[in-house]
Design a protein around this motif. Structure first.
Motif, PDB file in Angstrom:
ATOM      1  N   LEU A  45       6.363   0.979  -8.565  1.00 58.73           N
ATOM      2  CA  LEU A  45       7.394   0.032  -8.120  1.00 58.73           C
ATOM      3  C   LEU A  45       7.045  -1.395  -8.546  1.00 58.73           C
ATOM      4  O   LEU A  45       7.921  -2.156  -8.966  1.00 58.73           O
ATOM      5  CB  LEU A  45       7.551   0.098  -6.593  1.00 58.73           C
ATOM      6  N   LEU A  46       5.772  -1.741  -8.459  1.00 62.07           N
ATOM      7  CA  LEU A  46       5.350  -3.089  -8.871  1.00 62.07           C
ATOM      8  C   LEU A  46       5.667  -3.323 -10.349  1.00 62.07           C
ATOM      9  O   LEU A  46       5.964  -4.432 -10.767  1.00 62.07           O
ATOM     10  CB  LEU A  46       3.843  -3.286  -8.631  1.00 62.07           C
ATOM     11  N   GLN A  47       5.606  -2.237 -11.113  1.00 62.93           N
ATOM     12  CA  GLN A  47       5.832  -2.356 -12.557  1.00 62.93           C
ATOM     13  C   GLN A  47       7.312  -2.248 -12.937  1.00 62.93           C
ATOM     14  O   GLN A  47       7.656  -2.370 -14.108  1.00 62.93           O
ATOM     15  CB  GLN A  47       5.009  -1.280 -13.285  1.00 62.93           C
ATOM     16  N   SER A  71       0.789  -1.235   0.000  1.00 64.27           N
ATOM     17  CA  SER A  71       0.000   0.000   0.000  1.00 64.27           C
ATOM     18  C   SER A  71       0.820   1.283   0.000  1.00 64.27           C
ATOM     19  O   SER A  71       0.307   2.332  -0.334  1.00 64.27           O
ATOM     20  CB  SER A  71      -0.910   0.061   1.233  1.00 64.27           C
ATOM     21  N   GLY A  72       2.076   1.208   0.409  1.00 64.11           N
ATOM     22  CA  GLY A  72       2.810   2.454   0.608  1.00 64.11           C
ATOM     23  C   GLY A  72       2.480   3.061   1.948  1.00 64.11           C
ATOM     24  O   GLY A  72       3.283   3.085   2.869  1.00 64.11           O
ATOM     25  N   LYS A  73       1.253   3.520   2.095  1.00 59.98           N
ATOM     26  CA  LYS A  73       0.846   4.180   3.332  1.00 59.98           C
ATOM     27  C   LYS A  73       0.609   3.149   4.451  1.00 59.98           C
ATOM     28  O   LYS A  73       0.186   2.029   4.181  1.00 59.98           O
ATOM     29  CB  LYS A  73      -0.430   4.971   3.079  1.00 59.98           C
ATOM     30  N   GLY A  74       0.867   3.550   5.668  1.00 58.01           N
ATOM     31  CA  GLY A  74       0.607   2.685   6.806  1.00 58.01           C
ATOM     32  C   GLY A  74      -0.815   2.843   7.328  1.00 58.01           C
ATOM     33  O   GLY A  74      -1.476   3.840   7.058  1.00 58.01           O
ATOM     34  N   PRO A  84       5.252  -4.204   4.999  1.00 58.15           N
ATOM     35  CA  PRO A  84       5.243  -3.024   5.873  1.00 58.15           C
ATOM     36  C   PRO A  84       4.898  -1.781   5.056  1.00 58.15           C
ATOM     37  O   PRO A  84       4.881  -1.828   3.824  1.00 58.15           O
ATOM     38  CB  PRO A  84       6.675  -2.955   6.379  1.00 58.15           C
ATOM     39  N   ALA A  85       4.650  -0.684   5.753  1.00 62.94           N
ATOM     40  CA  ALA A  85       4.397   0.580   5.068  1.00 62.94           C
ATOM     41  C   ALA A  85       5.714   1.083   4.476  1.00 62.94           C
ATOM     42  O   ALA A  85       6.777   0.544   4.757  1.00 62.94           O
ATOM     43  CB  ALA A  85       3.844   1.593   6.057  1.00 62.94           C
ATOM     44  N   GLY A  86       5.610   2.118   3.667  1.00 62.84           N
ATOM     45  CA  GLY A  86       6.809   2.739   3.111  1.00 62.84           C
ATOM     46  C   GLY A  86       7.218   2.106   1.798  1.00 62.84           C
ATOM     47  O   GLY A  86       6.516   1.246   1.257  1.00 62.84           O
ATOM     48  N   ILE A  87       8.392   2.565   1.304  1.00 62.70           N
ATOM     49  CA  ILE A  87       8.891   2.005   0.048  1.00 62.70           C
ATOM     50  C   ILE A  87      10.329   1.535   0.236  1.00 62.70           C
ATOM     51  O   ILE A  87      11.093   1.420  -0.689  1.00 62.70           O
ATOM     52  CB  ILE A  87       8.801   3.038  -1.106  1.00 62.70           C
ATOM     53  N   GLU A  88      10.675   1.271   1.505  1.00 56.97           N
ATOM     54  CA  GLU A  88      12.033   0.825   1.814  1.00 56.97           C
ATOM     55  C   GLU A  88      12.149  -0.684   1.672  1.00 56.97           C
ATOM     56  O   GLU A  88      11.274  -1.338   1.152  1.00 56.97           O
ATOM     57  CB  GLU A  88      12.430   1.279   3.225  1.00 56.97           C
ATOM     58  N   ARG A  89      13.234  -1.203   2.243  1.00 54.81           N
ATOM     59  CA  ARG A  89      13.592  -2.598   2.044  1.00 54.81           C
ATOM     60  C   ARG A  89      12.471  -3.606   2.304  1.00 54.81           C
ATOM     61  O   ARG A  89      12.220  -4.483   1.480  1.00 54.81           O
ATOM     62  CB  ARG A  89      14.790  -2.933   2.937  1.00 54.81           C
ATOM     63  N   GLY A  90      11.803  -3.481   3.451  1.00 54.12           N
ATOM     64  CA  GLY A  90      10.767  -4.457   3.801  1.00 54.12           C
ATOM     65  C   GLY A  90       9.686  -4.528   2.737  1.00 54.12           C
ATOM     66  O   GLY A  90       9.261  -5.610   2.309  1.00 54.12           O
ATOM     67  N   ALA A 125       8.874  -7.622   0.167  1.00 52.32           N
ATOM     68  CA  ALA A 125       7.546  -8.258   0.165  1.00 52.32           C
ATOM     69  C   ALA A 125       6.995  -8.350  -1.253  1.00 52.32           C
ATOM     70  O   ALA A 125       6.254  -9.277  -1.573  1.00 52.32           O
ATOM     71  CB  ALA A 125       6.590  -7.482   1.074  1.00 52.32           C
ATOM     72  N   MET A 126       7.337  -7.394  -2.111  1.00 57.40           N
ATOM     73  CA  MET A 126       6.751  -7.422  -3.457  1.00 57.40           C
ATOM     74  C   MET A 126       7.642  -8.127  -4.487  1.00 57.40           C
ATOM     75  O   MET A 126       7.161  -8.539  -5.524  1.00 57.40           O
ATOM     76  CB  MET A 126       6.428  -6.004  -3.945  1.00 57.40           C
TER      77      MET A 126
END
Ligand SMILES: Nc1ncnc2c1ncn2[C@@H]1O[C@H](COP(=O)(O)OP(=O)(O)O)[C@@H](O)[C@H]1O
Ligand SMILES: [Mg+2]
Lengths: 263, 89
Positions: A153-155, A3-6, A116-122, A126-127
């Motif tokens: 990012l998914l793309q 989702s990006g957002k938490g 997790p939220a965000g666009i960092e490593r976790g 996950a994606m």
């Protein structure tokens, strides 16, 4: 589940999704990728049974069988808890890939990755190996914008994308409040679909049942009385290919009696 | 406010505003992430050139980027404000 957002409902949705798949007989694992902020265990009601975690498995300190927690209520369902380490580098791409391969080899039908939220490593981890992405979005400006960011990012940042392919995208709108949509204070379903242009897989209404479910550590999909529980069940069926109409999109019309007496 | 006003008055709905703002910012962000890396800097350079002649705002420059099979198309759309003509008098 990304989702990006938490705070939009990824963990709630991951727990419901995994439970729904397992209830239908699929051997399912649900993995918490939120390193340092483990919470899926609470939502699944297995917090006191955590011995080893995802990072222990990656580091070879435990094997998968030791770390997977078998759900007590639902057959075919296993939880892999997040590590509480503060080391954000703990999830390595090879390590994550190996765990997912081992689960597949252990005849798991579905592996749900709770991002997790965000666009960092976790979130990236996950994606990365996903075949399908469920983008969890609230009808609210920052959530919609972050979802679009995640779509980018998914793309581009997934194994499939790097190999020139693409992963399937599904939009799951959560915390939907038909009253507020009707009064013009909340983005409607069509608005969100217009903006994100991702196929809709479900709409989960705002529901008191979600808080109750989390209080007791039962995935809300098991609460067949709650609107959210039923909407999650519809979502699972759609994911498995059934055609199921969307529900709980309109304001529940109160009868004249209720309107007069405010019941 | 009479009863009639109560029913006929159309408040601007905040959800509509949210949708319009999202459509604009997301289109903008999609261009920046799908377009070439030099796009944001080029946009700033173009802005500063135009600003030498006509004062314009960031949101009056619309950049579209489309990837084609044999060529990519960069489309710039700059709307000059009405009073811009007066500035130079
Ligand atoms: N459909 C819903 N109705 C009401 N509350 C919800 C709903 N979905 C999620 N919540 C609440 O929102 C909060 C965040 O949910 P969570 O699943 O932890 O989000 P995330 O994993 O995206 O951070 C929790 O307090 C949860 O109970
Ligand atoms: Mg979460």
């Amino acid at each position: 589940m990304t989702s990006g957002k938490g705070g939009v409902g990824k963990t709630t949705s991951s727990a419901a999704f995994a439970t729904g798949l397992a209830l239908r007989g699929y051997k399912t694992a649900v993995i918490d990728f939120d390193v340092g902020l483990r919470n899926l265990d609470l939502i699944m009601g297995c917090e006191r049974r955590v011995v080893y975690d995802f990072v222990n498995v990656i580091n070879g300190e435990a094997n998968l069988r030791q770390a997977l927690i078998k759900d007590k209520r639902t057959d075919n369902l296993y939880i892999l808890p997040a590590s509480q380490t503060r080391d954000k580098e703990a999830l390595t791409q090879e390590g994550v890939g190996k765990v997912l391969e081992d689960l597949k080899a252990d005849s798991f039908d579905f592996i749900i990755c709770d991002s997790p939220a965000g666009i960092e490593r976790g979130a990236a981890m996950a994606m990365y190996y996903a075949d399908d992405a469920v983008i969890v979005t609230n009808p609210e400006v920052s959530s919609v914008r972050d979802s679009d960011r995640i779509l980018g990012l998914l793309q581009s940042r997934t194994e499939k994308a790097e190999q020139g392919g693409s992963i399937r995208e599904h939009l799951l709108i959560t915390r939907y409040n038909p009253e507020r949509v009707e009064s013009g204070d909340m983005l409607g379903l069509e608005d969100v679909l217009d903006i994100l242009a991702v196929p809709l897989i479900g709409v989960i209404p705002e529901s008191g049942g979600v808080l109750q479910a989390s209080n007791s550590g039962n995935p809300v999909i098991l609460d067949t009385e709650s609107t959210a529980g039923r909407a999650y069940d519809d979502f699972v069926r759609r994911f498995l290919g059934e055609t199921v109409p969307h529900r709980f999109l309109e304001v529940e019309k109160k009868g004249i009696f209720k309107r007069l007496f405010g019941a | 406010m009479g009863l009639f006003d109560y029913f006929s008055k159309k408040k601007p709905k905040s959800a509509q505003l949210a949708k319009e703002r999202l459509q604009i910012i997301i289109a903008h962000e999609r261009v920046n992430r799908t377009g070439p890396d030099y796009l944001p800097q080029m946009r700033r350079d173009i802005m500063s050139v135009i600003n030498k002649y006509v004062p314009i705002d960031e949101d009056q420059v619309n950049v579209q980027f489309e990837k084609g099979d044999d060529c990519d198309i960069l489309e710039l759309n700059i709307s000059l404000p009405e009073q811009a003509k007066a500035v130079r008098h």
